[in-house]
Write a protein that holds these residues in place. Structure first.
Motif, PDB file in Angstrom:
ATOM      1  N   ARG A 243      -0.654   2.007  12.635  1.00  0.00           N
ATOM      2  CA  ARG A 243       0.477   1.639  13.478  1.00  0.00           C
ATOM      3  C   ARG A 243       1.353   0.693  12.663  1.00  0.00           C
ATOM      4  NH1 ARG A 243       0.876   2.331  18.567  1.00  0.00           N
ATOM      5  NH2 ARG A 243      -1.367   2.343  18.912  1.00  0.00           N
ATOM      6  N   TYR A 244       2.666   0.928  12.684  1.00  0.00           N
ATOM      7  CA  TYR A 244       3.565   0.129  11.866  1.00  0.00           C
ATOM      8  C   TYR A 244       4.811  -0.266  12.646  1.00  0.00           C
ATOM      9  CZ  TYR A 244       6.513   4.251  11.422  1.00  0.00           C
ATOM     10  OH  TYR A 244       7.331   5.328  11.697  1.00  0.00           O
ATOM     11  N   GLN A 245       5.508  -1.270  12.099  1.00  0.00           N
ATOM     12  CA  GLN A 245       6.815  -1.686  12.597  1.00  0.00           C
ATOM     13  C   GLN A 245       7.813  -1.527  11.462  1.00  0.00           C
ATOM     14  OE1 GLN A 245       6.124  -5.759  13.791  1.00  0.00           O
ATOM     15  NE2 GLN A 245       5.765  -5.144  15.902  1.00  0.00           N
TER      16      GLN A 245
ATOM     17  N   PHE B 128       4.129   0.825   2.357  1.00  0.00           N
ATOM     18  CA  PHE B 128       4.104  -0.168   3.421  1.00  0.00           C
ATOM     19  C   PHE B 128       3.609  -1.514   2.906  1.00  0.00           C
ATOM     20  CE2 PHE B 128       0.059   2.050   3.412  1.00  0.00           C
ATOM     21  CZ  PHE B 128      -0.868   1.025   3.473  1.00  0.00           C
ATOM     22  N   SER B 129       3.814  -2.544   3.722  1.00  0.00           N
ATOM     23  CA  SER B 129       3.307  -3.884   3.472  1.00  0.00           C
ATOM     24  C   SER B 129       2.404  -4.282   4.632  1.00  0.00           C
ATOM     25  CB  SER B 129       4.460  -4.887   3.359  1.00  0.00           C
ATOM     26  OG  SER B 129       5.311  -4.556   2.297  1.00  0.00           O
ATOM     27  N   VAL B 130       1.550  -5.274   4.392  1.00  0.00           N
ATOM     28  CA  VAL B 130       0.655  -5.782   5.423  1.00  0.00           C
ATOM     29  C   VAL B 130       0.742  -7.306   5.410  1.00  0.00           C
ATOM     30  CG1 VAL B 130      -1.734  -5.941   6.204  1.00  0.00           C
ATOM     31  CG2 VAL B 130      -0.908  -3.820   5.208  1.00  0.00           C
ATOM     32  N   THR B 131       0.898  -7.914   6.572  1.00  0.00           N
ATOM     33  CA  THR B 131       0.957  -9.371   6.664  1.00  0.00           C
ATOM     34  C   THR B 131      -0.318  -9.968   7.253  1.00  0.00           C
ATOM     35  OG1 THR B 131       2.058  -9.215   8.811  1.00  0.00           O
ATOM     36  CG2 THR B 131       3.465  -9.419   6.873  1.00  0.00           C
TER      37      THR B 131
ATOM     38  N   GLY C  63       0.809  -1.207   0.000  1.00  0.00           N
ATOM     39  CA  GLY C  63       0.000   0.000   0.000  1.00  0.00           C
ATOM     40  C   GLY C  63       0.846   1.262   0.000  1.00  0.00           C
ATOM     41  N   ARG C  64       0.176   2.345  -0.367  1.00  0.00           N
ATOM     42  CA  ARG C  64       0.777   3.682  -0.328  1.00  0.00           C
ATOM     43  C   ARG C  64      -0.206   4.631   0.331  1.00  0.00           C
ATOM     44  NH1 ARG C  64       2.526   4.120  -6.612  1.00  0.00           N
ATOM     45  NH2 ARG C  64       3.805   2.270  -6.636  1.00  0.00           N
TER      46      ARG C  64
ATOM     47  N   VAL D  16       5.949  -2.507   7.975  1.00  0.00           N
ATOM     48  CA  VAL D  16       4.840  -3.452   8.001  1.00  0.00           C
ATOM     49  C   VAL D  16       3.759  -2.878   8.918  1.00  0.00           C
ATOM     50  CG1 VAL D  16       4.118  -5.789   8.603  1.00  0.00           C
ATOM     51  CG2 VAL D  16       6.360  -5.402   7.560  1.00  0.00           C
ATOM     52  N   VAL D  17       2.575  -2.635   8.357  1.00  0.00           N
ATOM     53  CA  VAL D  17       1.457  -2.100   9.133  1.00  0.00           C
ATOM     54  C   VAL D  17       0.836  -3.234   9.944  1.00  0.00           C
ATOM     55  CG1 VAL D  17      -0.856  -1.111   8.968  1.00  0.00           C
ATOM     56  CG2 VAL D  17       0.990  -0.187   7.580  1.00  0.00           C
ATOM     57  N   THR D  18       0.674  -2.991  11.238  1.00  0.00           N
ATOM     58  CA  THR D  18       0.146  -4.014  12.135  1.00  0.00           C
ATOM     59  C   THR D  18      -1.262  -3.716  12.629  1.00  0.00           C
ATOM     60  OG1 THR D  18       1.181  -2.912  14.022  1.00  0.00           O
ATOM     61  CG2 THR D  18       2.437  -4.680  12.939  1.00  0.00           C
TER      62      THR D  18
END
Length: 135
Positions: free
Chosen positions: A96-98, A74-77, A52-53, A113-115
């Motif tokens: 919130r991200y790491q 960012f990425s999302v898992t 995502g952006r 990575v967005v958590t």
């Protein structure tokens, strides 16, 4: 000599393991970013990942005299977080991200990575409202 080779091999294996963990699994930083979700897609050839952006307010200037929008890639898992982001494209979000030191192909194409999605707000363009105009 054989005992020394085993000990040296074990120490080398442990050092490489710690370096691998530090590079790819150590959470370097955590934080919150806010902005409008511009782009969110699941893509990949071997590993399908959510990418995502988000466009943040303001501008950044990587070179003198040039302006560019402040974009957070960012990425999302987590599939639940991905479902929330899919439903809220174009809205103002707080995420919130790491941050990791390196990226892994099955985790995404970003070191961020967005958590969690903390807050979702309608933006001025999507809520049907009008902006005040001075006359």
């Amino acid at each position: 000599m054989k005992k020394f080779a085993w000990i040296a091999g074990l120490i080398l294996f442990l050092v490489l393991g710690v370096l691998f963990w530090w590079k790819f699994y150590f959470v370097f930083g955590e934080g919150v970013k806010a902005g409008s979700l511009n782009y969110f897609v699941k893509k990949g050839v071997v590993f399908k990942t959510w990418e995502g952006r988000m466009v943040q307010e303001g501008f950044q200037s990587p070179t003198s005299g040039a302006l560019q929008s402040n974009e957070f890639r960012f990425s999302v898992t987590d599939p639940e977080v991905a479902a929330v982001l899919e439903r809220n494209s174009g809205k103002h979000l707080e995420l919130r991200y790491q941050e990791f030191n390196g990226m892994l192909p099955w985790r995404g194409t970003s070191e961020f990575v967005v958590t969690e999605v903390i807050n979702v707000q309608e933006s001025a363009e999507t809520d049907g409202g009008t902006l005040p105009i001075d006359r």
